[in-house]
Design an enzyme around this catalytic site. Sequence first.
Site, PDB file in Angstrom:
ATOM      1  N   TRP A 103      42.585  41.166  46.102  1.00  0.00           N
ATOM      2  CA  TRP A 103      42.145  41.426  44.726  1.00  0.00           C
ATOM      3  C   TRP A 103      43.233  41.110  43.704  1.00  0.00           C
ATOM      4  CZ3 TRP A 103      37.331  41.023  44.704  1.00  0.00           C
ATOM      5  CH2 TRP A 103      36.578  41.490  45.768  1.00  0.00           C
ATOM      6  N   ASP A 170      44.237  47.965  38.339  1.00  0.00           N
ATOM      7  CA  ASP A 170      42.892  47.865  38.912  1.00  0.00           C
ATOM      8  C   ASP A 170      42.700  49.099  39.799  1.00  0.00           C
ATOM      9  OD1 ASP A 170      40.633  47.357  40.396  1.00  0.00           O
ATOM     10  OD2 ASP A 170      41.270  45.392  41.138  1.00  0.00           O
ATOM     11  N   LYS A 194      32.124  52.083  43.759  1.00  0.00           N
ATOM     12  CA  LYS A 194      32.754  52.814  44.861  1.00  0.00           C
ATOM     13  C   LYS A 194      32.814  54.306  44.543  1.00  0.00           C
ATOM     14  CE  LYS A 194      35.185  48.587  45.291  1.00  0.00           C
ATOM     15  NZ  LYS A 194      34.563  47.948  46.450  1.00  0.00           N
TER      16      LYS A 194
END
Length: 357
Positions: A103, A170, A194
Site C-alpha cells: 500500500w 494511511d 475494515k
Amino acid sequence: MSKRVFNFSAGPAGLPYDVLKEAQEEFLDYNNIGASIVEISHRSKDFMAIIEGAQSKIKSLLNLGENYHVLFLQGVASSQFYMVPMNFVGKDNSVDYIDTGAWTKKAIKEAKLFTNVNVVASSSDKNYNYIPKNISLNSNSKYTYLCSNNTIFGTQYKEFPKVDNYLVGDFSSDVLSMKRDLSDFGIIFAGAQKNLGPAGVAIVIIRNDILKDLNENIPSMLSYKTHIDKSSMFNTPPVFPIYIINKVLDWIEKSGGVEAVEKNNIQKANLIYNQIDNNDIYTGVAEKDDRSNMNITFNLTTPELESKFIEEALKEDLYAIKGHRSVGGIRASVYNAMPIEGCQKLSDFMSRFAKNN
Ligand code: PMP
C-alpha cells in the site's frame, strides 16, 4: 435466524451484528419518514443529523480538537494516494515516504507524478515483515508519509517517528482500533471497509494549520478545499456507507470508546499469537515487536498443510482466513467488530490442528 460465520475477511470485513440488525430493521422506513435512508435527500435534516453526528463522533473518539476537518470522500483510500500530493505539493517540493509494503508502494508511485519523493526507509529487504525504525528524515521535505497498519503483511506501528514537518497516515486497516497520539499528523485517512463500515467511502481528516499550503488549481472534486468548504456536502455523498459508519461509531461509544476497544483487541490478538508462538507447526510472518493486532499473518510448514488448515477451519465456520495472494499462508483479520468468541474459537482450532498434524 440467518447463518453467521466468524468472519476473518481482510476487507470488506465483518461489521458489528447489532449495527447490521438495526439497519435491517429500519431499512424500509427510517425514522418514521415512510422511506428508506437510501431514498431521501442528502440535504434532509435526517441525513444531515447522520453526517454531522458521524463527523463529531470521529473527532471525539480520536481525541481531536476543533482544528480538524473530517471529510467523507468517494474514491476511497487509493484516491488519497494521489489527492494528498496533488493538493499539498508540487515539482519544487520533496516529500519523505516510508515503504512498508504494497500500500505504501502504490502511494509512492502516485506521489511521484506530482513531486520529488524520497523513500527514506523500506522493509522490502525482508519482504516487509517489520517496521523500519530510527529513520533519518529530510529536513526540507514537506511531509512524511506512512501506513499505520500493513494489512497484507500484518505489521503495525506501535510508535510513530518524530518529525519536524507533519505526518500523513494511511490508517485504513487500524483506525479507531487503539489509542494513538495523532497530534503530529496533518492528514489521516482510512478506507471504510475494515473498521468503519461498507466499502465506497474514505474518511479523510485534515488539520487546519496545513491548509495554508493547499494547491488551488485542481479539479473541484479532487480538491480538499472544495470538500472542506462544504463540509463534505459539495455533491451527493455516499449516504448508505456514512449511515452505517455513524452506527458503528455509536457502537464503539457504547463499547466504552477506543480505549476499551483496544483492550479487547489486544486480548483477541493474543489468543491467536499465543498459538503461533507455542506450536512449531506455525510461524508468524511479522517480527514480534511489529505485529499487528488487526491482521495476524502466519505460515504452516507446507502449502498443502495450509490448504488443509483453511478447509478444516471453514467447516467450523471460521471464514476467510487465507493469506493475501501476494504472500500466501494464513491471515486472520480481527478488526474491532470481531467478537472475542471468534478469536477463542480460532485459537482452540489452531491448538487442535497442531496436535492432529
Ligand atoms: N491502504 C491500506 C492499508 C489497505 O489495506 C487498503 C485496502 N486493503 C487500501 C489502502 C486501499 O483501499 P481502497 O480499496 O479502499 O482503495
